[in-house]
Design a protein around this motif. Structure first.
Motif, mmCIF file in Angstrom:
data_model
loop_
_atom_site.group_PDB
_atom_site.id
_atom_site.type_symbol
_atom_site.label_atom_id
_atom_site.label_comp_id
_atom_site.label_asym_id
_atom_site.label_seq_id
_atom_site.Cartn_x
_atom_site.Cartn_y
_atom_site.Cartn_z
ATOM 1 N N PHE A 35 -7.357 4.304 -7.395
ATOM 2 C CA PHE A 35 -5.850 3.432 -7.279
ATOM 3 C C PHE A 35 -5.116 3.168 -6.421
ATOM 4 O O PHE A 35 -4.495 2.109 -6.301
ATOM 5 C CB PHE A 35 -5.217 4.620 -8.658
ATOM 6 C CG PHE A 35 -3.373 3.314 -9.136
ATOM 7 C CD1 PHE A 35 -3.866 2.298 -9.509
ATOM 8 C CD2 PHE A 35 -3.024 3.703 -8.414
ATOM 9 C CE1 PHE A 35 -3.049 1.392 -9.355
ATOM 10 C CE2 PHE A 35 -1.916 3.236 -8.439
ATOM 11 C CZ PHE A 35 -1.658 2.099 -9.162
ATOM 12 N N HIS A 36 -5.112 4.116 -5.411
ATOM 13 C CA HIS A 36 -3.786 3.936 -4.654
ATOM 14 C C HIS A 36 -4.324 3.577 -3.506
ATOM 15 O O HIS A 36 -3.779 2.099 -2.539
ATOM 16 C CB HIS A 36 -3.549 4.933 -3.535
ATOM 17 C CG HIS A 36 -2.377 6.005 -4.832
ATOM 18 N ND1 HIS A 36 -1.729 6.159 -4.509
ATOM 19 C CD2 HIS A 36 -3.508 7.216 -5.759
ATOM 20 C CE1 HIS A 36 -0.959 6.877 -5.683
ATOM 21 N NE2 HIS A 36 -2.322 7.556 -5.790
ATOM 22 N N LEU A 37 -5.965 2.674 -2.980
ATOM 23 C CA LEU A 37 -6.353 2.230 -2.682
ATOM 24 C C LEU A 37 -7.168 0.434 -2.870
ATOM 25 O O LEU A 37 -6.681 -0.154 -2.249
ATOM 26 C CB LEU A 37 -8.418 2.775 -2.053
ATOM 27 C CG LEU A 37 -8.714 2.012 -1.313
ATOM 28 C CD1 LEU A 37 -8.155 1.738 0.232
ATOM 29 C CD2 LEU A 37 -10.362 2.159 -1.329
ATOM 30 N N VAL A 39 -4.263 -0.663 -4.507
ATOM 31 C CA VAL A 39 -2.791 -0.655 -4.500
ATOM 32 C C VAL A 39 -2.961 -1.877 -2.869
ATOM 33 O O VAL A 39 -2.173 -2.792 -1.971
ATOM 34 C CB VAL A 39 -2.094 -0.209 -4.301
ATOM 35 C CG1 VAL A 39 -0.291 -0.193 -4.138
ATOM 36 C CG2 VAL A 39 -1.390 0.271 -6.225
ATOM 37 N N ALA A 40 -3.727 -0.548 -2.402
ATOM 38 C CA ALA A 40 -3.771 -1.240 -0.828
ATOM 39 C C ALA A 40 -4.044 -2.491 -0.834
ATOM 40 O O ALA A 40 -4.152 -3.346 0.709
ATOM 41 C CB ALA A 40 -3.869 -0.085 0.175
ATOM 42 N N MET A 43 -2.211 -5.470 -1.102
ATOM 43 C CA MET A 43 -1.129 -5.539 -0.516
ATOM 44 C C MET A 43 -1.581 -6.526 0.140
ATOM 45 O O MET A 43 -1.064 -7.715 0.988
ATOM 46 C CB MET A 43 -0.095 -4.670 0.307
ATOM 47 C CG MET A 43 0.116 -3.384 -0.795
ATOM 48 S SD MET A 43 0.657 -2.202 -0.405
ATOM 49 C CE MET A 43 2.121 -2.618 0.441
ATOM 50 N N ASN A 108 0.507 -12.780 -7.021
ATOM 51 C CA ASN A 108 -0.512 -12.422 -7.726
ATOM 52 C C ASN A 108 -0.365 -13.715 -8.354
ATOM 53 O O ASN A 108 0.087 -14.412 -9.888
ATOM 54 C CB ASN A 108 -0.094 -11.410 -9.032
ATOM 55 C CG ASN A 108 -0.784 -10.719 -9.299
ATOM 56 O OD1 ASN A 108 -1.820 -11.445 -10.082
ATOM 57 N ND2 ASN A 108 -0.424 -10.107 -11.420
#
Lengths: 113, 322
Positions: A35-37, A39-40, A43, A108
């Motif tokens: 999930f964090h990846l 998000v990255a 970005m 987005n």
């Protein structure tokens, strides 16, 4: 490409990192990190879109502010707050729409209707 | 006791503490779940039943606030909530304030509730069940929870916006419109304050519990219905209420329980305020990162979600100033 820099362009650099994250990194990390990846990666997509689309958007924003007779968003915010646009909210909303659409188009684009 | 002798850190002590306050002989499978910023969440079983324990994190003053009281009042009013087993908000048995509730089975992840086949049946009844749960919540009167705060939400977010100090003209238009179109507040009740997918438990048959009462306060009950319908909380769903249902389903169920038909204009006012509020919270999340309070790429990314709320507000306001 921005002179005097070589290729890859800023956008191409960002895309290269993004591709590496998706093809290699994603497979090698713990599931709770995916999930964090994502998000990255998302970005980096924002950065890439801003690099590609940002210049005309900046111009459009400045032009719309000029049309409204204000120097920047701070002044516009103050004038709205003090009621100077109260009689013309509908046309203010119409005037600001392209600015907000540009922001969403970079942040987005899927959100646009 | 020997069974827990090997437990590392303070977990062994925690197990003993829980067993004592619950008056049970053994506490099993104690494990920590990911929790919020100010709370630890633990799960365990005792005598074949599953429980959830929430405890204040170290270094967080203020305890559990009004939540245990609110939860008990909501339960008395017939809202489906996790049943309170032990209110440790003023106990020092587990070092910091805590509460233990019975675990509720179900799913909280919005994406799954909105899209998975397993919840197809639940989706047909959820808007009505939320309407009924909200109506019961709003039967709790101010005097039943003495001192529960009831700050004016619009003023509160005006202040947050000013502290953040970032200009957002569309948000200013929204503030202006909200101030000039305030709804009459003839009812003042308990308000959940964060009623939406993510904070409710759902099983294949529908709503099983309303969770996360941390933000409960006194106010206009229509706030809950508006918040439930804010576009961000539709999670991409096509319908206004939690992405799942219609206003009519929500209002009809609300009326059946309370005898009061919600006014769409009041609900829409709160939807506009909710959209503005979520936009301001997004600015604040990014500021938490930018000011170095908590460096996090996730918080940073939320800063670029502010414009989704500006976009939604343009749409709401264009419709309303026509």
């Amino acid at each position: 490409m921005t002179a005097p820099h070589d290729r890859p362009t800023a956008s191409e650099l960002v895309q290269a990192v993004r591709e590496w994250m998706e093809t290699d990194l994603m497979k090698g990390i713990e599931p709770r990190m995916t999930f964090h990846l994502r998000v990255a990666m998302n970005m980096l997509d924002i950065v890439d879109r801003e690099l590609q689309l940002g210049a005309p958007m900046e111009e459009r924003h400045a032009e719309i502010l000029r049309g409204l007779g204000v120097a920047d968003d701070v002044e516009l915010s103050q004038k709205i707050r003090s009621g100077e646009f109260d009689n013309d909210i509908a046309s203010l909303l119409t005037a600001l729409r392209p600015v907000i659409e540009d922001k969403v188009r970079v942040a987005n684009p899927k959100y646009l209707r | 006791m020997a069974k827990w002798g090997m437990a590392h850190g303070g977990v062994g002590e925690l197990v003993q503490g829980i067993a004592q306050v619950m008056n049970v002989s053994s506490v099993n499978d104690l494990r920590r779940l990911t929790g919020g910023a100010s709370r630890e969440t633990w799960m365990f079983s005792a005598d074949g039943e599953k429980y959830v324990m929430q405890r204040v994190r170290p270094g967080h003053p203020g305890g559990l606030g009004f939540e245990p009281q609110v939860l008990m009042q909501a339960q008395l009013a017939g809202v489906p909530v996790p049943q309170m087993v032990f209110d440790g908000s003023s106990s020092d048995a587990l070092e910091r304030p805590f509460m233990i509730v019975r675990a509720v089975e179900g799913e909280t992840i919005a994406r799954k509730i909105l899209r998975d086949d397993e919840f197809a049946q639940a989706r047909t009844v959820l808007a009505a069940q939320l309407g009924a749960a909200a109506a019961r919540t709003h039967m709790v009167k101010a005097e039943q929870i003495p001192d529960l705060p009831g700050l004016d939400q619009l003023t509160m977010y005006r202040n947050v916006m000013d502290e953040l100090g970032e200009p957002h003209p569309v948000f200013e238009i929204a503030f202006r419109w909200l101030e000039q179109n305030r709804q009459s507040q003839d009812r003042r009740t308990l308000v959940h304050g964060d009623l939406r997918l993510g904070n409710i438990m759902v099983d294949p048959s529908g709503l099983t519990a309303v969770l996360d009462w941390e933000l409960a306060h006194l106010g206009d009950p229509m706030e809950d219905l508006g918040w439930l319908s804010v576009r961000a909380w539709r999670f991409g769903g096509a319908n206004p209420v939690a992405g799942i249902g219609t206003y009519d389903e929500l209002f009809t169920a609300y009326e059946e329980v309370s005898g009061i038909r919600p006014d769409i204009n009041a609900v829409r006012w709160w939807e506009v305020l909710g959209t503005l509020k979520w936009g301001i919270i997004c600015i604040r999340q990014a500021a938490t990162h930018l000011q170095g309070i908590a460096r996090s790429h996730e918080l940073a990314a939320i800063g670029r979600r502010v414009c989704e709320n500006e976009y939604d507000l343009l749409e709401y306001l264009a419709e309303m100033v026509k």
